[in-house]
Design a protein around this motif. Structure first.
Motif, mmCIF file in Angstrom:
data_model
loop_
_atom_site.group_PDB
_atom_site.id
_atom_site.type_symbol
_atom_site.label_atom_id
_atom_site.label_comp_id
_atom_site.label_asym_id
_atom_site.label_seq_id
_atom_site.Cartn_x
_atom_site.Cartn_y
_atom_site.Cartn_z
ATOM 1 N N PRO A 1 -16.379 -2.579 1.661
ATOM 2 C CA PRO A 1 -15.888 -2.051 2.991
ATOM 3 C C PRO A 1 -15.077 -0.981 2.555
ATOM 4 C CG PRO A 1 -14.970 -4.139 2.453
ATOM 5 C CD PRO A 1 -15.925 -4.058 1.291
ATOM 6 N N LYS A 2 -14.944 0.026 3.631
ATOM 7 C CA LYS A 2 -13.824 0.923 3.647
ATOM 8 C C LYS A 2 -12.738 0.353 4.068
ATOM 9 C CE LYS A 2 -16.918 4.952 4.265
ATOM 10 N NZ LYS A 2 -17.489 5.876 5.301
ATOM 11 N N ILE A 3 -11.450 1.116 4.231
ATOM 12 C CA ILE A 3 -10.488 0.575 4.539
ATOM 13 C C ILE A 3 -10.375 -0.296 5.965
ATOM 14 C CG2 ILE A 3 -7.997 0.952 5.469
ATOM 15 C CD1 ILE A 3 -8.272 3.559 3.585
ATOM 16 N N GLN A 4 -10.097 -1.720 5.681
ATOM 17 C CA GLN A 4 -10.140 -2.606 6.949
ATOM 18 C C GLN A 4 -8.660 -2.743 7.311
ATOM 19 O OE1 GLN A 4 -13.303 -4.650 7.561
ATOM 20 N NE2 GLN A 4 -13.980 -2.845 6.509
ATOM 21 N N VAL A 5 -7.741 -2.808 6.449
ATOM 22 C CA VAL A 5 -6.257 -2.993 6.738
ATOM 23 C C VAL A 5 -5.543 -1.870 6.107
ATOM 24 C CG1 VAL A 5 -4.405 -4.501 6.371
ATOM 25 C CG2 VAL A 5 -6.570 -5.388 6.683
ATOM 26 N N LEU A 6 -4.903 -1.212 6.896
ATOM 27 C CA LEU A 6 -3.684 -0.398 6.284
ATOM 28 C C LEU A 6 -2.430 -1.084 6.509
ATOM 29 C CD1 LEU A 6 -3.086 2.682 5.659
ATOM 30 C CD2 LEU A 6 -2.853 3.113 8.176
ATOM 31 N N TRP A 7 -1.627 -0.936 5.524
ATOM 32 C CA TRP A 7 -0.494 -1.702 5.605
ATOM 33 C C TRP A 7 0.709 -0.664 5.222
ATOM 34 C CZ3 TRP A 7 -0.412 -7.166 5.822
ATOM 35 C CH2 TRP A 7 0.937 -7.573 5.820
ATOM 36 N N LEU A 8 1.669 -0.415 6.116
ATOM 37 C CA LEU A 8 2.543 0.431 6.033
ATOM 38 C C LEU A 8 3.944 -0.078 5.362
ATOM 39 C CD1 LEU A 8 2.031 2.784 9.356
ATOM 40 C CD2 LEU A 8 1.558 3.485 6.592
ATOM 41 N N THR A 9 4.459 0.528 4.427
ATOM 42 C CA THR A 9 5.763 -0.098 4.052
ATOM 43 C C THR A 9 6.826 0.832 3.710
ATOM 44 O OG1 THR A 9 6.681 -1.689 2.211
ATOM 45 C CG2 THR A 9 4.988 -0.090 1.663
ATOM 46 N N PRO A 10 8.039 0.544 4.155
ATOM 47 C CA PRO A 10 8.846 1.782 4.063
ATOM 48 C C PRO A 10 9.352 2.332 2.645
ATOM 49 C CG PRO A 10 10.104 -0.255 4.640
ATOM 50 C CD PRO A 10 8.755 -0.644 4.447
ATOM 51 N N LEU A 11 9.280 1.362 1.822
ATOM 52 C CA LEU A 11 9.503 1.914 0.340
ATOM 53 C C LEU A 11 8.633 1.648 -0.632
ATOM 54 C CD1 LEU A 11 12.955 -0.135 0.539
ATOM 55 C CD2 LEU A 11 12.785 2.470 0.744
ATOM 56 N N LYS A 12 8.232 2.596 -1.589
ATOM 57 C CA LYS A 12 7.338 2.371 -2.363
ATOM 58 C C LYS A 12 7.488 1.219 -3.538
ATOM 59 C CE LYS A 12 9.079 6.059 -5.301
ATOM 60 N NZ LYS A 12 8.722 7.433 -5.912
ATOM 61 N N ALA A 13 8.833 0.819 -3.559
ATOM 62 C CA ALA A 13 9.186 -0.234 -4.474
ATOM 63 C C ALA A 13 8.441 -1.700 -4.009
ATOM 64 C CB ALA A 13 10.550 -0.097 -4.675
ATOM 65 N N LEU A 14 8.302 -1.708 -2.582
ATOM 66 C CA LEU A 14 7.880 -3.066 -1.969
ATOM 67 C C LEU A 14 6.307 -2.924 -2.148
ATOM 68 C CD1 LEU A 14 10.073 -3.010 1.313
ATOM 69 C CD2 LEU A 14 10.411 -4.355 -0.711
ATOM 70 N N ALA A 15 5.859 -1.485 -2.245
ATOM 71 C CA ALA A 15 4.336 -1.672 -2.193
ATOM 72 C C ALA A 15 3.753 -2.655 -3.409
ATOM 73 C CB ALA A 15 3.752 -0.123 -2.376
ATOM 74 N N ALA A 16 4.472 -2.500 -4.553
ATOM 75 C CA ALA A 16 3.757 -3.171 -5.767
ATOM 76 C C ALA A 16 3.935 -4.858 -5.337
ATOM 77 C CB ALA A 16 4.709 -2.881 -7.037
ATOM 78 N N ASP A 17 4.930 -5.101 -4.884
ATOM 79 C CA ASP A 17 4.989 -6.621 -4.699
ATOM 80 C C ASP A 17 4.126 -7.002 -3.446
ATOM 81 O OD1 ASP A 17 7.146 -6.949 -6.407
ATOM 82 O OD2 ASP A 17 8.655 -6.901 -5.097
ATOM 83 N N THR A 18 3.916 -6.105 -2.748
ATOM 84 C CA THR A 18 2.997 -6.302 -1.300
ATOM 85 C C THR A 18 1.338 -6.441 -1.919
ATOM 86 O OG1 THR A 18 4.439 -5.413 0.194
ATOM 87 C CG2 THR A 18 2.124 -5.805 0.928
ATOM 88 N N THR A 19 1.323 -5.596 -2.873
ATOM 89 C CA THR A 19 -0.067 -5.456 -3.372
ATOM 90 C C THR A 19 -0.436 -6.720 -4.125
ATOM 91 O OG1 THR A 19 -0.056 -3.168 -3.735
ATOM 92 C CG2 THR A 19 -1.886 -4.298 -5.031
#
Length: 164
Positions: A77-95
């Motif tokens: 599937p193409k993008i089903q969920v777009l998750w916005l996080t304020p800091l790129k540092a949080l993106a790794a943990d969220t992933t």
């Protein structure tokens, strides 16, 4: 179409196996999302806001694809969920947090980040083959939305989560 009971059962079992039985508010979020509602999740730190939002999108997909044996043969599937996080540092943990249940439940989604640190190669690959879930910052999303391919990339978008 799978009933929300069977999809909920799979998710609830995954959480329970980690000693994280779902809170009532998580079930409320999942039910509201299934009814097409949107909302704001406000809960104490560590009570499962991330999984309340994440499983809302995952459960939606699971209901539309009720046969796990057919999942490997489905087109990505193409993008089903777009998750916005304020800091790129949080993106790794969220992933990492979002990938774990997908792997355990056998859901054939990819989760990727797109921040200022993402390589040019990976950004181009994401344009050609978008992940099922994209975690990004507002700045990176602004750049992505300015691309002519944005409409195609987001054509299957089901949910936007704006993290704190």
């Amino acid at each position: 179409m799978a009933s929300s009971v069977s999809a909920h059962t799979s998710v609830t079992a995954w959480l329970a196996n980690r000693d994280w039985p779902p809170f009532p508010f998580q079930h409320e979020v999942w039910d509201a999302a299934a009814a097409g509602e949107s909302g704001l999740i406000h809960a104490a730190t560590g009570t499962g806001k991330t999984y309340a939002a994440w499983f809302a999108g995952v459960l939606d997909w699971m209901r539309d694809h009720p046969d796990p044996e057919a999942w490997p043969d489905l087109p990505a599937p193409k993008i089903q969920v777009l998750w916005l996080t304020p800091l790129k540092a949080l993106a790794a943990d969220t992933t990492l947090a979002l990938q774990e249940p997908l792997e355990a439940l056998g859901i054939p989604w990819t989760v990727e980040r797109r921040t200022g640190d993402t390589s040019s190669y990976q950004k181009q690959r994401q344009i050609k083959k978008p992940p099922a879930a994209l975690i990004t910052t507002p700045e990176s999303l602004s750049v992505l939305l300015s691309r002519r391919e944005a409409k195609t990339m987001f054509s299957q978008l089901r949910m936007v989560a704006v993290d704190e």
